[in-house]
Design an enzyme around this catalytic site. Structure first.
Site, PDB file in Angstrom:
ATOM      1  CD1 TRP A 181     -15.155 -11.027 -40.032  1.00  0.00           C
ATOM      2  CD2 TRP A 181     -17.079 -11.160 -41.284  1.00  0.00           C
ATOM      3  NE1 TRP A 181     -16.144 -11.105 -39.256  1.00  0.00           N
ATOM      4  CE2 TRP A 181     -17.210 -11.071 -39.732  1.00  0.00           C
ATOM      5  CE3 TRP A 181     -18.100 -11.321 -41.936  1.00  0.00           C
ATOM      6  CZ2 TRP A 181     -18.490 -10.722 -39.281  1.00  0.00           C
ATOM      7  CZ3 TRP A 181     -19.308 -11.488 -41.296  1.00  0.00           C
ATOM      8  CH2 TRP A 181     -19.638 -11.342 -39.878  1.00  0.00           C
ATOM      9  CD  GLU A 222     -13.555  -7.968 -42.322  1.00  0.00           C
ATOM     10  OE1 GLU A 222     -13.930  -8.581 -43.420  1.00  0.00           O
ATOM     11  OE2 GLU A 222     -13.824  -6.893 -42.027  1.00  0.00           O
ATOM     12  CE  LYS A 224     -17.931  -7.971 -36.064  1.00  0.00           C
ATOM     13  NZ  LYS A 224     -19.143  -7.577 -37.051  1.00  0.00           N
ATOM     14  CG  ASP A 255     -14.370  -3.371 -40.958  1.00  0.00           C
ATOM     15  OD1 ASP A 255     -14.622  -2.558 -39.856  1.00  0.00           O
ATOM     16  OD2 ASP A 255     -15.234  -4.057 -41.677  1.00  0.00           O
ATOM     17  CG  HIS A 258     -14.172  -5.706 -37.412  1.00  0.00           C
ATOM     18  ND1 HIS A 258     -14.070  -6.732 -38.487  1.00  0.00           N
ATOM     19  CD2 HIS A 258     -15.317  -5.232 -37.812  1.00  0.00           C
ATOM     20  CE1 HIS A 258     -15.037  -7.014 -39.065  1.00  0.00           C
ATOM     21  NE2 HIS A 258     -15.777  -5.875 -38.814  1.00  0.00           N
ATOM     22  CG  HIS A 282     -13.390  -4.356 -44.905  1.00  0.00           C
ATOM     23  ND1 HIS A 282     -14.305  -5.513 -44.697  1.00  0.00           N
ATOM     24  CD2 HIS A 282     -12.988  -4.363 -46.226  1.00  0.00           C
ATOM     25  CE1 HIS A 282     -14.329  -6.144 -45.466  1.00  0.00           C
ATOM     26  NE2 HIS A 282     -13.538  -5.829 -46.726  1.00  0.00           N
ATOM     27  CG  ASP A 290     -18.296  -3.738 -37.193  1.00  0.00           C
ATOM     28  OD1 ASP A 290     -17.985  -2.888 -37.871  1.00  0.00           O
ATOM     29  OD2 ASP A 290     -18.812  -5.009 -37.719  1.00  0.00           O
ATOM     30  CG  ASP A 292     -20.349  -1.916 -41.031  1.00  0.00           C
ATOM     31  OD1 ASP A 292     -19.100  -1.841 -41.362  1.00  0.00           O
ATOM     32  OD2 ASP A 292     -20.575  -2.846 -40.309  1.00  0.00           O
ATOM     33  CG  ASP A 322     -17.503  -3.543 -44.531  1.00  0.00           C
ATOM     34  OD1 ASP A 322     -18.969  -3.646 -44.972  1.00  0.00           O
ATOM     35  OD2 ASP A 322     -16.978  -4.438 -43.858  1.00  0.00           O
TER      36      ASP A 322
END
Ligand code: RNT
Ligand code: ZN
Length: 414
Positions: A181, A222, A224, A255, A258, A282, A290, A292, A322
């Site tokens: 990424w 990955e 995004k 993910d 993303h 993820h 994003d 997390d 993640d």
């Protein structure tokens, strides 16, 4: 065996689900545990701030500051979650000994020997991520940089990581998922969107060009949609990622933080599986961006799990977590997210997908909705309790007492 489980087993047997088999399968499902929840994605090779448009917020005390502290914290997490795990490392977690240090482009397997020993002792495989952020040469673009020197530095980093990933696979005997990424992007409207993407593709080709054993190292890319400070453009967009991985025969990694807020990864899994032999995820929770956040047992987490299981391709999906939250006890955050994801997988595995798919194919949408809603009331909690007991971990919220104890004895002293 407790009474509640015996009753639950009977209930599920009536819809054709063997709960004992589900428990055994869940125990063997490897979830890749991200090391970076323990130290706010800081790593050990640079002292500076986290960069790359990602952010950890909060300053709860007790962050792991050294490899030993991080390993101890990971052990605590592992002890509170039953089931199989892999250890997910970033290149910035290299461990240097005796005052030695190596820049990212000069990393070698030996800088990860301690992690290998740690994983082997615990019977875990290792997944890996080159770190294209939190570095003086990552102030602008990295693999897509127009500056040849910068771009070549990061290509060497990717190549070094590929060698380290192969070393992990050789040492542990378990394939290593290596995920690329890059944060590259622009805050404002670019004049040229094409050249950075062409350079990124060329750089990736140079990294993969050194050759590696595709059975041992599963390279992922990955994508995004945007990052903090990269709001207008990311080089590695979803379309770039998909085009690149399919044309090069590597693995797409999605993910779920993303994408645009109304886009759902749960809906994308089956599309990917039509064309990609393997898929990597993820799993995270994005709140407005994003962010997390810690994974909750919410609708989208459950739907992602359902899609993995219902596809019949569970073994083709590499699952990693993640998220990074520094506003609450980091170990509790780690464990909550991990256990919530496992619960989502359990619920999905306790669902008679073939029966529901048949109703869909027959156009019986009333009955389909009825059963989908009805299964929500099924006693999965009793199966979870039995799963925890078989794994030797605490069910319910009793595990938190151990985290509190660890906080007092260990984290508070940091
Ligand atoms: C960033 C990506 C990436 C990182 C980790 C630390 O938006 O999700 O996977 O979170 O590599
Ligand atoms: Zn991610």
């Amino acid at each position: 065996m407790n009474q509640a489980y015996i009753l639950a087993k009977e209930t599920y047997a009536k819809i054709g689900i063997d709960t004992d088999a589900v428990i055994a399968k869940l125990r063997n499902l490897p979830v890749s545990l991200h090391c970076w929840q323990g130290d706010d994605v800081k790593g050990f090779d640079f002292k500076g701030d986290l960069s790359g448009g990602i952010q950890t917020t909060g300053n709860y005390p007790g962050r792991a500051r050294t490899p030993d502290e991080l390993m101890a914290d990971i052990d605590k997490v592992l002890s509170l979650d039953g089931g199989a795990h892999k250890l997910n490392l970033h290149a910035c977690y290299a461990i240097f000994e005796d005052g030695e240090w190596a820049d990212r482009d000069a990393l070698e397997p030996k800088h990860f020997a301690k992690w290998v020993a740690f994983a082997k002792e615990r019977g875990m495989g290792i997944d890996f991520n080159p770190t294209f952020f939190s570095h003086p040469k990552a102030n602008g673009l990295t693999l897509s940089s127009p500056d040849d020197e910068i771009r070549k530095f990061w290509i060497r980093h990717g190549q070094a990581c590929l060698r380290i990933a192969e070393y992990f696979a050789n040492e542990t005997g378990i394939p290593c998922v290596m995920n690329v990424w890059i944060p590259d992007g622009y805050k404002d409207i670019p004049a040229d969107r094409l050249s950075p993407r062409q350079r990124f593709a060329a750089s990736m080709d140079e990294i993969l060009g050194i050759g590696y054993d595709r059975e041992k190292v599963l390279v992922c890319l990955e994508s995004k949609v945007f990052g903090i400070g990269f709001e207008s453009y990311t080089v590695g967009s979803a379309e770039f990622g998909l085009g690149y991985v399919l044309s090069r025969g590597i693995i797409p990694l999605m993910d779920n933080g993303h994408y645009h807020p109304t886009e759902l990864v749960s809906d994308k899994i089956s599309s990917m599986l039509c064309f990609a032999p393997k898929l990597a995820l993820h799993v995270t929770r994005a709140v407005r961006w994003d962010s997390d956040h810690v994974i909750r047992l919410d609708d989208e987490t459950r739907e992602i799990a359902k899609e993995i299981v219902a596809s019949g391709r569970m073994d083709d999906v590499c699952i990693a977590l993640d998220y990074f939250d520094a506003s609450i006890n980091r170990i509790a955050a780690w464990v909550l997210g991990l256990r919530n994801f496992r619960k989502a997988m359990l619920i999905a595995m306790l669902t008679p997908h073939a029966e529901l798919a048949k109703l869909q194919a027959e156009g019986k949408f009333t009955e389909l909705m009825l059963l989908q809603e009805s299964y929500k009331e099924y006693p999965w909690g009793a199966v979870w309790a039995e799963y925890c007991e078989q794994c030797g971990v605490k069910a319910g919220d009793e595990w938190y007492a151990e985290v509190k104890d660890y906080e007092e004895k260990v984290l508070a002293k940091r």
